[in-house]
Design an enzyme around this catalytic site. Structure first.
Site, mmCIF file in Angstrom:
data_model
loop_
_atom_site.group_PDB
_atom_site.id
_atom_site.type_symbol
_atom_site.label_atom_id
_atom_site.label_comp_id
_atom_site.label_asym_id
_atom_site.label_seq_id
_atom_site.Cartn_x
_atom_site.Cartn_y
_atom_site.Cartn_z
ATOM 1 N N GLU A 134 -13.073 -1.293 -0.089
ATOM 2 C CA GLU A 134 -14.124 -0.812 -0.985
ATOM 3 C C GLU A 134 -15.326 -1.743 -1.009
ATOM 4 O OE1 GLU A 134 -10.772 1.495 -3.599
ATOM 5 O OE2 GLU A 134 -11.678 -0.336 -4.412
ATOM 6 N N SER A 176 -1.882 3.701 -1.864
ATOM 7 C CA SER A 176 -1.160 4.689 -2.680
ATOM 8 C C SER A 176 0.328 4.362 -2.787
ATOM 9 C CB SER A 176 -1.369 6.102 -2.129
ATOM 10 O OG SER A 176 -2.738 6.463 -2.186
ATOM 11 N N HIS A 188 -11.516 -6.320 0.927
ATOM 12 C CA HIS A 188 -11.017 -5.004 0.523
ATOM 13 C C HIS A 188 -11.936 -3.926 1.076
ATOM 14 C CE1 HIS A 188 -9.707 -1.615 -1.932
ATOM 15 N NE2 HIS A 188 -8.607 -2.311 -2.156
ATOM 16 N N ASN A 193 -4.259 -4.573 -8.065
ATOM 17 C CA ASN A 193 -5.720 -4.595 -8.070
ATOM 18 C C ASN A 193 -6.225 -3.578 -9.093
ATOM 19 O OD1 ASN A 193 -8.443 -4.732 -7.516
ATOM 20 N ND2 ASN A 193 -8.305 -3.756 -5.521
ATOM 21 N N LYS A 223 -9.248 -3.057 -9.877
ATOM 22 C CA LYS A 223 -10.556 -2.551 -9.450
ATOM 23 C C LYS A 223 -11.517 -2.594 -10.649
ATOM 24 C CE LYS A 223 -8.317 0.000 -5.773
ATOM 25 N NZ LYS A 223 -8.320 1.183 -4.899
ATOM 26 N N GLU A 266 -4.068 -2.250 4.624
ATOM 27 C CA GLU A 266 -4.365 -1.087 3.804
ATOM 28 C C GLU A 266 -5.105 -0.037 4.635
ATOM 29 O OE1 GLU A 266 -4.862 -2.035 -0.690
ATOM 30 O OE2 GLU A 266 -6.515 -2.992 0.361
ATOM 31 N N GLY A 325 -6.178 5.288 -2.636
ATOM 32 C CA GLY A 325 -6.674 6.155 -3.686
ATOM 33 C C GLY A 325 -6.587 7.638 -3.385
#
Length: 287
Positions: free
Chosen positions: A97, A220, A95, A9, A11, A174, A180
């Site tokens: 985010e 990560s 996701h 990904n 992003k 996740e 991150g």
């Protein structure tokens, strides 16, 4: 034959020059094991270039699709049909985010589970396959709600799917506290949640879906952590963030075994029957 799955990904990253350089890096890497499907998710703006120039044993995936469908007067939207018209046959949904857009960045709104399930359904109807992302925040884990959160997110998707749709679903677990941050869940922590998800699929959908659905880990993932994670019986690959923008992505793919052992879950080795919740220390609370 079943395969592992590794997704990258990107992003909201990349310039013309950096994406061209990254594609060149990927194209120059050795052949991937035949046991793995590899997809990458560039920004929508970069999809055309990546689609045209990337090696053919890597597929391109959208990062998001609209809750609208088809074509028409929908300024700014990118529907599933727009992507499939360009030969893009994968998308992410859910996701963190996007689920936490307002909470994290003070922009727009947070996508809820109903919206994620609607996008998943629209993607499937348009002929796409979907990587459905789920996961808990740190406060959920610390209060023993990891599985409650994951199961609620999965249940919303399940309610919109037909049984045959599951063959085009990959589940990406996740943990939000690991995305991150540079901190990855331990193999034990990840395996425990993956096993519980597989047990949920077995009881809520079917035994065949539980055995065949690929459940991948994201948070990560690095070349140093990938080998131990992929040894876990219920971890079928990775969704990679930052490392997908570098040659480290190739190193992560190299961690995938050369063969997918079809018997690895023949008896669902991990006993998820007794899992009730998982604490911050990774220990199980037994029923």
């Amino acid at each position: 034959m079943p395969k592992f799955f590794v997704g990258g990904n990107f992003k909201c990253n990349g310039t013309r020059e950096s994406i061209a350089s990254l594609v060149s890096t990927f194209n120059g890497a050795p052949a991937f094991p035949p046991s793995v499907d590899v997809v990458v998710s560039p920004t929508a703006l970069h999809i055309g270039y990546v689609q045209d120039n990337l090696r053919k044993d890597m597929s391109v995936c959208a990062q998001n699709i609209s809750t609208d469908a088809g074509f028409g007067a929908m300024t700014g939207e990118l529907t599933a049909e727009v992507f499939t018209g360009f030969g893009v046959n994968w998308t992410l949904t859910g996701h963190s985010e996007r689920r936490r857009r307002l909470q994290q960045r003070k922009r727009g709104h947070d996508e809820n589970s109903d919206g994620v399930s609607e996008k998943t359904q629209l993607a499937l109807k348009a002929g796409m396959s979907v990587v459905v992302c789920i996961g808990e925040v740190l406060s959920d884990r610390e209060s023993g709600k990891t599985l409650d959160v994951c199961f609620e997110q999965l249940a919303a998707v399940k309610d919109k799917l037909l049984l045959e749709d599951w063959s085009r679903i990959v589940i990406a677990y996740e943990p939000v506290w690991a995305i991150g941050t540079g901190v990855s869940a331990s193999p034990q922590q990840a395996q425990e949640v993956h096993a519980a998800i597989r047990k949920w699929l077995m009881t809520e959908v079917s035994a065949d879906v539980a055995e065949q659905t690929r459940i991948i880990y994201g948070g990560s993932v690095k070349p140093a952590t990938a080998p131990a994670l992929i040894e876990c019986v219920d971890i079928d690959g990775f969704l990679v963030g930052g490392c997908s923008l570098t040659a480290d992505f190739i190193e992560i793919i190299k961690a995938i075994p050369a063969d997918f052992d079809e018997q690895r879950r023949a008896h669902l080795k991990a006993d998820a029957n007794s899992i009730q919740s998982i604490g911050a220390d990774g220990k199980l609370a037994k029923m």
